[in-house]
Design a protein around this motif. Structure first.
Motif, PDB file in Angstrom:
ATOM      1  N   TYR A   1       0.130 -11.056  -9.311  1.00 30.03           N
ATOM      2  CA  TYR A   1      -0.804 -11.369  -8.215  1.00 30.03           C
ATOM      3  C   TYR A   1      -1.299 -12.800  -8.338  1.00 30.03           C
ATOM      4  O   TYR A   1      -1.275 -13.391  -9.399  1.00 30.03           O
ATOM      5  CB  TYR A   1      -1.959 -10.376  -8.184  1.00 30.03           C
TER       6      TYR A   1
ATOM      7  N   THR B   1      -8.325 -12.589  -5.824  1.00 34.35           N
ATOM      8  CA  THR B   1      -6.868 -12.509  -5.917  1.00 34.35           C
ATOM      9  C   THR B   1      -6.363 -11.483  -4.897  1.00 34.35           C
ATOM     10  O   THR B   1      -7.152 -10.904  -4.150  1.00 34.35           O
ATOM     11  CB  THR B   1      -6.431 -12.028  -7.309  1.00 34.35           C
ATOM     12  N   ASP B   2      -5.064 -11.278  -4.882  1.00 33.92           N
ATOM     13  CA  ASP B   2      -4.528 -10.236  -3.995  1.00 33.92           C
ATOM     14  C   ASP B   2      -3.944  -9.090  -4.822  1.00 33.92           C
ATOM     15  O   ASP B   2      -2.858  -8.602  -4.534  1.00 33.92           O
ATOM     16  CB  ASP B   2      -3.479 -10.822  -3.049  1.00 33.92           C
ATOM     17  N   ALA B   3      -4.694  -8.698  -5.859  1.00 33.04           N
ATOM     18  CA  ALA B   3      -4.180  -7.655  -6.758  1.00 33.04           C
ATOM     19  C   ALA B   3      -4.073  -6.304  -6.055  1.00 33.04           C
ATOM     20  O   ALA B   3      -5.019  -5.846  -5.423  1.00 33.04           O
ATOM     21  CB  ALA B   3      -5.095  -7.528  -7.968  1.00 33.04           C
ATOM     22  N   THR B   4      -2.901  -5.690  -6.145  1.00 30.04           N
ATOM     23  CA  THR B   4      -2.735  -4.305  -5.713  1.00 30.04           C
ATOM     24  C   THR B   4      -1.972  -3.592  -6.828  1.00 30.04           C
ATOM     25  O   THR B   4      -1.589  -4.215  -7.817  1.00 30.04           O
ATOM     26  CB  THR B   4      -1.904  -4.187  -4.423  1.00 30.04           C
TER      27      THR B   4
ATOM     28  N   ASN C   1       1.426  -5.303  -7.740  1.00 26.90           N
ATOM     29  CA  ASN C   1       1.640  -6.579  -8.430  1.00 26.90           C
ATOM     30  C   ASN C   1       0.798  -6.769  -9.696  1.00 26.90           C
ATOM     31  O   ASN C   1       0.748  -7.848 -10.239  1.00 26.90           O
ATOM     32  CB  ASN C   1       1.406  -7.754  -7.463  1.00 26.90           C
ATOM     33  N   THR C   2       0.091  -5.732 -10.124  1.00 31.47           N
ATOM     34  CA  THR C   2      -0.622  -5.848 -11.404  1.00 31.47           C
ATOM     35  C   THR C   2       0.313  -5.417 -12.535  1.00 31.47           C
ATOM     36  O   THR C   2       1.334  -4.778 -12.293  1.00 31.47           O
ATOM     37  CB  THR C   2      -1.865  -4.946 -11.436  1.00 31.47           C
TER      38      THR C   2
END
Lengths: 302, 334
Positions: free
Chosen positions: B84, B64-67, B70-71
């Protein structure tokens, strides 16, 4: 000897008879020279091992935070002011409490949970045995980077960030497999005949484990406990990330608070470091004999 | 015989009627496994909940593109849901061959390999040397040994700060070098010297463990082997080469493997020595930590992907190492 090879053969033949008596005489001289060299090297190594810690001790006696830059001035004004300040006006005792809570909690869970498993993998072969051993081995090589992100997310969801329980659980990820592994090594050294005798006398495997083997394995449990204790005590990464409020810091985090971007209270830090190091080192020296045997207990057999 | 006893003792609620196994040994029979599973259950549950589940979750995060932007998070009283999304293998592709991949991953990878090799070599070499010296009949041997294990006795997070004071700009090391009219490098600022310092401090911390383990190995070598080889006219070097080294083989293979794993995973020393200041002296572990927690916004997905890559590297290395040992018919002492 190699120097003679470049010389002419006449010199070489001249040397050789001379070399023979010297070899016989060399024993006494040789050992004296060797022991001098040995002592010299060992003294050098000891100084190297001692110096950084002695230096901390020395700096902790200097009252100003910049004393580490001109240590010569400390001689004239040695005081214990730093220690008084640390004990009175910082969170030192909060840190001590949290450290003890986390470390003892981790140790207790690690030893209690791992004991029966260590016994099972030492004594029994069951389907899935190899898989379990492999998991126990691999989890010990987990870099902190593998679990720290997902753990942080999971603990956030559970509202366990900045709680002792959260940090204890995280520490258990490394401690539990390690303890199981250590104890297996120790149980392996206890003769199997004891189990058989217990079974013949009508004990269940659980009874055998609890009544016969556990009492015999006390030293092994102690080693596992010491290791858990030392590992949890020195844990930096998880504690620095998961503990947010000052009164819940363990020592490993609290010590870092003296040095921030703007202000470095190095004198206080040195004093705190000494206060932590002395009991830790005393504990280590008390248990170290067991630690070494524990390390090699699993290793003596093929 | 055991069958009878098992039947007498094995009546437990919920347990199947045990099938009398043919074996006389304890290790046979189905009910045996039942006990084994009951005993291994605690660790299996703990590992499942605390290791395997987070591992699976971390693996999922890497796709995923979790940062931290966006969590799911709570700001004050507002609960913000996670936004995300799934991006497949893009993180790995980006780390391994995306733009500036060299600066982000490969340079740290090379430095990590060098760091591991250098540290373990120094640990083992110095540890073996000191163990050999301590294995002689010397006056004050116990005292030497006590002093020499001091770096192991004092927690790393304490001693690293001692080194920080010593290596600081006006610290004792540079004062001493200055006094001798030698150049005074800025140990904690310049990349080369940062790396040098990191290896030096880690060596200082890691030697005692090797020394103690190898000393234990040396003391377990049969003295009669030395006497026999001396009778056969072996000199000191030959005794070392043909008696000592083979005698230490199983201990050596084990401590070297442990040393490699620990050094590769070494977090505390680099993290505490440089804090967040030395991007080029970070090894992969501390770099992954920096991505996940040492910067804003926190890049959870990349950090987790680094973690998975690190674990893969270690597992591959360990399996090769074991295979190499098996080929040479050597045993690990674990």
């Amino acid at each position: 000897m190699s120097t003679t090879t470049v010389e002419t053969s006449t010199a070489d033949t001249g040397r050789r008879p001379a070399a023979a008596p010297r070899r016989t005489r060399r024993r006494g001289e040789h050992s004296r020279a060797t022991s001098l060299v040995s002592h010299a090297i060992l003294i050098g190594a000891s100084l190297a091992a001692l110096f950084p810690i002695a230096w901390l001790l020395f700096l902790s006696l200097g009252p100003d935070q910049d004393d580490y830059l001109h240590p010569g001035r400390i001689w004239g004004k040695m005081t214990f002011d730093n220690y008084a300040f640390v004990l009175k006006d910082t969170s030192f005792f909060d840190w001590l409490t949290s450290t003890l809570v986390v470390v003892l909690g981790t140790t207790l869970i690690g030893v209690v949970v791992a004991a029966s498993t260590g016994y099972a993998v030492s004594r029994m072969r069951f389907p899935g045995y190899r898989k379990l051993m492999w998991v126990l081995l691999v989890t010990q090589m987990f870099p902190i980077a593998v679990l720290i992100v997902p753990m942080y997310q999971i603990l956030s969801d559970l509202r366990l960030i900045d709680s002792y329980l959260g940090l204890i659980l995280v520490n258990c990820t490394t401690i539990v497999p390690y303890c199981a592994w250590l104890m297996k090594g120790y149980f392996d050294t206890i003769p199997f005949e004891i189990d058989e005798a217990g079974r013949v006398d009508g004990l269940t495997p659980f009874g055998t484990f609890a009544r016969l083997i556990l009492p015999l394995a006390k030293p092994g449990l102690a080693v596992a406990a010491f290791y858990s204790f030392l590992t949890a005590f020195g844990e930096v990464a998880f504690a620095s990330t998961f503990m947010l409020s000052d009164d819940k810091y363990t020592f490993a985090v609290g010590l870092q608070t003296f040095v921030s971007e703007h202000d470095a209270q190095r004198n206080l830090m040195a004093a705190t470091a000494v206060l932590i190091a002395i009991p830790a080192a005393i504990f280590f020296y008390l248990v170290q004999k067991n630690l070494v045997t524990g390390l090699t207990a699993g290793g003596t057999k093929g | 015989m055991t069958v009878v006893i098992d039947r007498a003792t094995g009546k437990r609620r919920g347990e199947r009627e045990p099938r009398p196994g043919p074996g006389r040994r304890l290790k046979n029979g189905f009910h045996k496994h039942w006990y084994a599973y009951a005993m291994t259950a605690p660790v299996a549950i703990v590992l499942g909940v605390l290791v395997l589940y987070p591992l699976a979750y971390g693996l999922y995060l890497t796709f995923t593109d979790a940062t931290s932007l966006n969590t799911a998070r709570t700001i004050g009283v507002n609960e913000i849901d996670a936004t995300y999304k799934f991006i497949g293998l893009d993180n790995y592709a980006d780390i391994l061959w995306g733009p500036t991949a060299y600066d982000r991953f490969w340079s740290h990878f090379l430095w990590t390999v060098f760091w591991t090799a250098a540290c373990v070599t120094l640990h083992y070499g110095i540890g073996l040397g000191l163990a050999l010296l301590l294995n002689q009949k010397l006056r004050g041997r116990t005292l030497y040994r006590m002093i020499l294990v001091l770096p192991w006795a004092v927690p790393t997070f304490v001693t690293v700060f001692g080194w920080r004071f010593m290596l600081a700009d006006g610290g004792i090391i540079n004062s001493g070098l200055d006094f001798l009219h030698l150049p005074t490098p800025s140990w904690l600022e310049d990349t080369f010297w940062q790396r040098f310092s990191a290896i030096m401090v880690n060596t200082w911390c890691g030697v005692p463990f090797m020394m103690v383990s190898l000393l234990g190995g040396l003391q377990s070598i049969d003295a009669s082997l030395y006497e026999a080889s001396e009778m056969d006219g072996a000199n000191a070097w030959q005794r070392f080469r043909y008696v000592t080294l083979p005698g230490l083989r199983s201990v050596s293979t084990t401590v070297v493997l442990l040393g490699v794993i620990w050094t590769f995973n070494q977090f505390a020393i680099i993290f505490l020595l440089f804090g967040n200041t030395a991007p080029d002296a970070q090894i992969l572990v501390t770099w992954a930590y920096h991505l996940g927690f040492g910067q804003q916004p926190r890049d959870y997905a990349q950090s987790a992907a680094y973690g998975i890559l690190l674990l893969s590297i270690l597992i591959v290395f360990t399996s090769f190492y074991r295979r190499w040992l098996n080929r040479n018919e050597q045993q690990l002492a674990i």
